[in-house]
Design a protein around this motif. Sequence first.
Motif, short mmCIF file in Angstrom:
data_model
loop_
_atom_site.label_atom_id
_atom_site.label_comp_id
_atom_site.label_asym_id
_atom_site.label_seq_id
_atom_site.Cartn_x
_atom_site.Cartn_y
_atom_site.Cartn_z
N LYS A 2 34.27 57.87 -8.65
CA LYS A 2 34.53 57.72 -7.23
C LYS A 2 33.75 56.49 -6.76
N ILE A 3 34.34 55.73 -5.85
CA ILE A 3 33.64 54.60 -5.25
C ILE A 3 33.02 55.09 -3.94
N ILE A 4 31.70 54.94 -3.83
CA ILE A 4 30.99 55.34 -2.62
C ILE A 4 30.41 54.08 -2.00
N VAL A 5 30.78 53.81 -0.75
CA VAL A 5 30.44 52.55 -0.10
C VAL A 5 29.42 52.77 1.01
N ASP A 6 28.36 51.97 0.97
CA ASP A 6 27.41 51.91 2.07
C ASP A 6 28.10 51.09 3.16
N PRO A 26 39.38 57.15 -6.01
CA PRO A 26 39.01 57.60 -4.67
C PRO A 26 37.85 56.78 -4.09
N VAL A 27 37.90 56.60 -2.77
CA VAL A 27 36.88 55.84 -2.05
C VAL A 27 36.30 56.71 -0.95
N CYS A 28 34.98 56.67 -0.82
CA CYS A 28 34.27 57.34 0.27
C CYS A 28 33.43 56.28 0.98
#
Length: 151
Positions: A2-6, A26-28
């Motif tokens: 999963k890509i988790i973005v600040d 998936p991106v969060c």
Amino acid sequence: MKIIVDGDACPVKSEIIATARIFSTPVCMVASFDHRLPQVEGVETVQVDRSSQSADMFIANKVKAGDLVITQDFGLACLAIAKHAYTLSFRGETYTDDNIDYLLERRAEFAKRRRQGARTKGPRPLTDDDRKRFQQNLTKLLQEKQEKREV
């Protein structure tokens, strides 16, 4: 993965979303309420309270081994690396065990200088070349992860 973005002040959101769609990853996006995130189809958005480290702490608690954290924050990158996650800056630089200690030490040195009254430069403006390098490095990382899953 999963890509988790600040998401607080992330200048490459559109590049992340476009590239993630190509690889069905998936991106969060996580940001404080002060940095309102638009709703985008297929992207999980999380708004956290306004305290200075809320987004970072949320991400640090959410990230799992094999995820990708995209941030400019060296401290958050260090926490993600400790959880065996991949880390990438907004300019496409990879944070690793090999370079994170140096980056944290440099950050501490600059903070010390500022407390003593010195002026330090901030980051240079993001260029089109930086955006391209980011998207190329993100694409390369996602391709490598996809190839490993297929083997």
